[in-house]
Design a protein around this motif. Structure first.
Motif, PDB file in Angstrom:
ATOM      1  N   ALA A  45     -11.860  29.568 -28.578  1.00  0.00           N
ATOM      2  CA  ALA A  45     -11.082  30.772 -28.942  1.00  0.00           C
ATOM      3  C   ALA A  45      -9.460  30.434 -28.778  1.00  0.00           C
ATOM      4  CB  ALA A  45     -11.263  31.859 -28.057  1.00  0.00           C
ATOM      5  N   THR A  46      -9.101  29.664 -27.887  1.00  0.00           N
ATOM      6  CA  THR A  46      -7.744  29.333 -27.741  1.00  0.00           C
ATOM      7  C   THR A  46      -7.396  28.288 -28.661  1.00  0.00           C
ATOM      8  OG1 THR A  46      -7.912  29.500 -25.367  1.00  0.00           O
ATOM      9  CG2 THR A  46      -5.810  28.304 -26.275  1.00  0.00           C
ATOM     10  N   PHE A  47      -8.322  27.262 -29.009  1.00  0.00           N
ATOM     11  CA  PHE A  47      -8.007  26.220 -30.193  1.00  0.00           C
ATOM     12  C   PHE A  47      -7.850  27.202 -31.567  1.00  0.00           C
ATOM     13  CE2 PHE A  47      -9.598  23.648 -33.723  1.00  0.00           C
ATOM     14  CZ  PHE A  47      -8.885  22.563 -33.444  1.00  0.00           C
ATOM     15  N   LEU A  48      -8.818  28.032 -31.730  1.00  0.00           N
ATOM     16  CA  LEU A  48      -8.404  28.829 -33.018  1.00  0.00           C
ATOM     17  C   LEU A  48      -7.258  29.595 -33.173  1.00  0.00           C
ATOM     18  CD1 LEU A  48     -12.329  29.814 -33.414  1.00  0.00           C
ATOM     19  CD2 LEU A  48     -11.163  28.125 -34.856  1.00  0.00           C
ATOM     20  N   ASP A  49      -7.198  30.197 -32.023  1.00  0.00           N
ATOM     21  CA  ASP A  49      -5.655  30.827 -31.799  1.00  0.00           C
ATOM     22  C   ASP A  49      -4.343  29.978 -32.327  1.00  0.00           C
ATOM     23  OD1 ASP A  49      -6.357  33.408 -31.080  1.00  0.00           O
ATOM     24  OD2 ASP A  49      -6.233  33.112 -29.088  1.00  0.00           O
ATOM     25  N   GLY A  50      -4.448  28.640 -31.954  1.00  0.00           N
ATOM     26  CA  GLY A  50      -3.512  27.871 -32.133  1.00  0.00           C
ATOM     27  C   GLY A  50      -3.382  27.602 -33.792  1.00  0.00           C
ATOM     28  N   LEU A  51      -4.635  27.740 -34.722  1.00  0.00           N
ATOM     29  CA  LEU A  51      -4.802  27.564 -36.036  1.00  0.00           C
ATOM     30  C   LEU A  51      -4.412  28.702 -36.807  1.00  0.00           C
ATOM     31  CD1 LEU A  51      -8.064  25.307 -36.188  1.00  0.00           C
ATOM     32  CD2 LEU A  51      -5.434  24.425 -36.023  1.00  0.00           C
ATOM     33  N   GLY A  52      -4.227  29.803 -36.098  1.00  0.00           N
ATOM     34  CA  GLY A  52      -3.989  31.066 -36.617  1.00  0.00           C
ATOM     35  C   GLY A  52      -5.243  31.910 -37.081  1.00  0.00           C
ATOM     36  N   MET A  53      -6.305  31.254 -36.498  1.00  0.00           N
ATOM     37  CA  MET A  53      -7.595  31.855 -36.777  1.00  0.00           C
ATOM     38  C   MET A  53      -8.369  32.592 -35.545  1.00  0.00           C
ATOM     39  SD  MET A  53      -9.429  28.791 -39.069  1.00  0.00           S
ATOM     40  CE  MET A  53     -10.967  29.675 -39.299  1.00  0.00           C
ATOM     41  N   GLY A  54      -7.501  33.248 -34.602  1.00  0.00           N
ATOM     42  CA  GLY A  54      -7.948  33.730 -33.495  1.00  0.00           C
ATOM     43  C   GLY A  54      -8.903  35.002 -33.650  1.00  0.00           C
ATOM     44  N   GLY A  55      -8.820  35.661 -34.875  1.00  0.00           N
ATOM     45  CA  GLY A  55      -9.369  37.000 -35.297  1.00  0.00           C
ATOM     46  C   GLY A  55     -10.790  36.566 -35.654  1.00  0.00           C
ATOM     47  N   SER A  56     -11.135  35.287 -35.993  1.00  0.00           N
ATOM     48  CA  SER A  56     -12.322  34.813 -36.670  1.00  0.00           C
ATOM     49  C   SER A  56     -13.379  34.035 -35.878  1.00  0.00           C
ATOM     50  CB  SER A  56     -12.150  33.878 -37.795  1.00  0.00           C
ATOM     51  OG  SER A  56     -11.234  34.635 -38.726  1.00  0.00           O
ATOM     52  N   THR A  57     -12.867  34.072 -34.450  1.00  0.00           N
ATOM     53  CA  THR A  57     -13.697  33.352 -33.542  1.00  0.00           C
ATOM     54  C   THR A  57     -15.168  33.844 -33.477  1.00  0.00           C
ATOM     55  OG1 THR A  57     -11.807  33.382 -31.775  1.00  0.00           O
ATOM     56  CG2 THR A  57     -13.914  32.875 -30.962  1.00  0.00           C
ATOM     57  N   ASP A  64      -4.122  23.351 -43.024  1.00  0.00           N
ATOM     58  CA  ASP A  64      -4.015  24.830 -42.996  1.00  0.00           C
ATOM     59  C   ASP A  64      -5.003  24.983 -43.827  1.00  0.00           C
ATOM     60  OD1 ASP A  64      -3.296  27.478 -42.765  1.00  0.00           O
ATOM     61  OD2 ASP A  64      -1.525  27.354 -44.191  1.00  0.00           O
ATOM     62  N   SER A  65      -6.371  24.998 -43.426  1.00  0.00           N
ATOM     63  CA  SER A  65      -7.515  25.309 -44.304  1.00  0.00           C
ATOM     64  C   SER A  65      -8.826  25.624 -43.171  1.00  0.00           C
ATOM     65  CB  SER A  65      -7.895  23.835 -45.059  1.00  0.00           C
ATOM     66  OG  SER A  65      -9.314  24.071 -45.853  1.00  0.00           O
ATOM     67  N   PRO A  66      -8.813  27.039 -43.289  1.00  0.00           N
ATOM     68  CA  PRO A  66      -9.999  27.608 -42.953  1.00  0.00           C
ATOM     69  C   PRO A  66     -11.308  26.992 -43.301  1.00  0.00           C
ATOM     70  CG  PRO A  66      -8.473  29.350 -43.307  1.00  0.00           C
ATOM     71  CD  PRO A  66      -7.884  28.129 -44.078  1.00  0.00           C
ATOM     72  N   ALA A  67     -11.370  26.631 -44.521  1.00  0.00           N
ATOM     73  CA  ALA A  67     -12.691  26.277 -45.154  1.00  0.00           C
ATOM     74  C   ALA A  67     -12.962  24.933 -44.293  1.00  0.00           C
ATOM     75  CB  ALA A  67     -12.558  26.006 -46.515  1.00  0.00           C
ATOM     76  N   LEU A  68     -12.025  24.093 -44.124  1.00  0.00           N
ATOM     77  CA  LEU A  68     -12.293  22.830 -43.415  1.00  0.00           C
ATOM     78  C   LEU A  68     -12.701  23.159 -42.061  1.00  0.00           C
ATOM     79  CD1 LEU A  68     -11.926  19.640 -43.643  1.00  0.00           C
ATOM     80  CD2 LEU A  68      -9.622  19.989 -42.744  1.00  0.00           C
ATOM     81  N   ASP A  86      -3.072  22.665 -21.028  1.00  0.00           N
ATOM     82  CA  ASP A  86      -1.642  22.723 -20.317  1.00  0.00           C
ATOM     83  C   ASP A  86      -0.628  21.755 -20.804  1.00  0.00           C
ATOM     84  OD1 ASP A  86      -2.558  25.186 -18.992  1.00  0.00           O
ATOM     85  OD2 ASP A  86      -3.014  24.388 -17.397  1.00  0.00           O
ATOM     86  N   HIS A  87      -1.182  20.430 -20.733  1.00  0.00           N
ATOM     87  CA  HIS A  87       0.054  19.466 -20.832  1.00  0.00           C
ATOM     88  C   HIS A  87       0.143  18.982 -22.363  1.00  0.00           C
ATOM     89  CE1 HIS A  87       0.617  18.979 -16.535  1.00  0.00           C
ATOM     90  NE2 HIS A  87      -0.704  19.270 -16.501  1.00  0.00           N
ATOM     91  N   LEU A  88      -0.923  18.880 -23.108  1.00  0.00           N
ATOM     92  CA  LEU A  88      -0.954  18.279 -24.436  1.00  0.00           C
ATOM     93  C   LEU A  88      -0.997  19.527 -25.379  1.00  0.00           C
ATOM     94  CD1 LEU A  88      -2.639  14.977 -23.682  1.00  0.00           C
ATOM     95  CD2 LEU A  88      -0.233  15.321 -23.904  1.00  0.00           C
ATOM     96  N   GLY A  89      -1.349  20.609 -25.336  1.00  0.00           N
ATOM     97  CA  GLY A  89      -1.641  21.456 -26.312  1.00  0.00           C
ATOM     98  C   GLY A  89      -3.081  21.586 -26.978  1.00  0.00           C
ATOM     99  N   THR A  90      -3.500  22.587 -27.943  1.00  0.00           N
ATOM    100  CA  THR A  90      -4.816  22.543 -28.295  1.00  0.00           C
ATOM    101  C   THR A  90      -5.256  21.304 -29.138  1.00  0.00           C
ATOM    102  OG1 THR A  90      -4.040  23.872 -29.928  1.00  0.00           O
ATOM    103  CG2 THR A  90      -5.030  25.137 -28.331  1.00  0.00           C
TER     104      THR A  90
END
Length: 405
Positions: free
Chosen positions: A248-260, A309-313, A371-375
């Motif tokens: 869920a956090t990884f998807l948030d970082g891609l701007g896809m948090g609403g599609s979890t 920047d590809s949700p399909a991918l 915490d240290h390197l990001g999603t």
């Protein structure tokens, strides 16, 4: 995710519930499959509602991710000792005790407003899993005629991909619409209903006879083929958990948090396809299927690691991930059983302990990376960990190249 170890009992005779002419006691097996579903969903559900849980309890997402870790620790610490301590218990009594533990733990999780109390409840749920996972696969085997025991285990194991394909996405959706506490409350309701189903439909089986021989755990590790399978289990599950816990956090970082929820649905449906494919071919292609499983997850991690920047991918990568991961529990459980031979029960106990140790380690490692390197570091870690998995599967004695087992 979870896997399920064979109970520590020497009998493999079919239960009275099995039909005389080779049939399977489907009502009983489906009840056990639902127990697998409850254990798997209880373990992985926080992955879909992690942001909401962390916000509600006032902790960071990496700290909330440890709710998966502490569950796995509870199981890893208790699977072997609880299996030994309850070896003489009647199987139905033991399973009912475990399901009651899940109902209690999920109730506390649903109502708790304190992070420490929530973590304690998650630990108790993990202990209940230690009880359940010590008997479910073996229980299924003993409920079926000898020539259908593998199919019986496969039926029960469908609880894992169903939890991933339907349970986690549905829980994520309900968490977003009604709140994550409603999701855990519904888990309690399901566990209580399952108690009645088990009591009514599952034939009882005796526990291990007093004085029956047990193979010491250290001796199991010296059996040719067992150690490589356990190594693959440890590293493969670690890799998977690092990313899945924080999806869920990884998807948030891609701007896809609403599609979890939709992403997890794609993962789960692909997992169902994976376990179906594996189930049809596992007797002839254990090594090939295990290699394919690891390679599919590696390809998926590679796709997710490349900024795009590809949700399909993302959906394509998650589908490959689910397809590769879906059959992994069945493949690894079968491999360690085959390698263990007469000591299969003890080998399975070692596998479930390492499986949950890897899940605990994945939650911790993923939190540190986050915490240290990001999603963006999460899929790269998966890819790196899978390199030794592919090498060992390709060479190890525990994964036969082919032929009927």
């Amino acid at each position: 995710m979870s896997t399920h170890t064979t109970e520590l009992t020497g009998s493999s005779e079919p239960a009275e519930g099995a039909e005389r002419h080779g049939g399977l006691p489907l009502a009983a097996l489906l009840a056990l499959a639902t127990a697998v579903f409850v254990t798997s969903l209880t373990e992985t559900l926080p992955a879909g509602v992690l942001p909401a849980m962390s916000a509600d309890l006032g902790v960071g997402e990496s700290a909330m991710g440890q709710s998966v870790t502490v569950y796995a620790i509870g199981t890893a610490l208790t699977a072997i000792p609880l299996s030994a301590a309850t070896a003489g218990w009647r199987r139905k009594r033991l399973l009912l005790t475990a399901m009651a533990g899940f109902a209690a733990a999920n109730t506390v999780t649903a109502v708790s407003t304190d992070y420490s109390l929530t973590m304690a409840a998650r630990f108790v749920a993990g202990v209940a899993a230690g009880l359940a996972w010590a008997l479910l696969a073996g229980y299924a085997r003993r409920l079926a005629p000898a020539h259908l025991q593998g199919r019986a285990i496969a039926i029960v194991m469908t609880g894992i991909p169903v939890a991933l394909s339907l349970g986690v996405p549905a829980g994520t959706f309900l968490g977003e619409v009604l709140g994550w506490r409603v999701t855990f409350t519904l888990m309690t309701v399901l566990a209580v209903a399952l108690l009645g189903w088990i009591a009514a439909s599952v034939p009882d089986q005796p526990g291990q006879r007093r004085g029956a021989d047990r193979v010491p755990m250290l001796r199991v590790l010296t059996i040719p083929g067992v150690a490589p399978v356990l190594f693959v289990t440890l590293v493969f599950v670690l890799a998977h958990t690092i990313l899945y816990t924080y999806i869920a956090t990884f998807l948030d970082g891609l701007g896809m948090g609403g599609s979890t929820d939709l992403v997890l649905l794609v993962f789960g449906v692909a997992s169902l396809a994976g376990i179906w494919f594996v189930g049809a071919r596992i007797d002839r292609r254990l090594r090939t299927l295990t290699l394919a499983s690891a390679l599919l997850v590696a390809v998926a991690a590679s796709l997710l690691a490349v900024p795009a920047d590809s949700p399909a991918l993302v959906y394509a990568a998650v589908a490959l991930w689910g397809l590769g991961w879906g059959g992994a529990p069945t493949l690894l459980q079968t491999a360690v059983t085959d390698a263990g031979g007469d000591a299969a029960d003890a080998a399975q106990a070692a596998l479930v302990t390492l499986w949950n140790a890897a899940m605990a380690g994945g939650g911790v490692a993923g939190g540190v990376l986050l915490d240290h390197l990001g999603t963006g570091s999460l899929p790269w870690s998966v890819l790196l960990l899978l390199i030794p998995v592919v090498i060992v599967v390709g060479r190890a004695q525990g994964f036969p190249a082919g032929g009927e087992r």
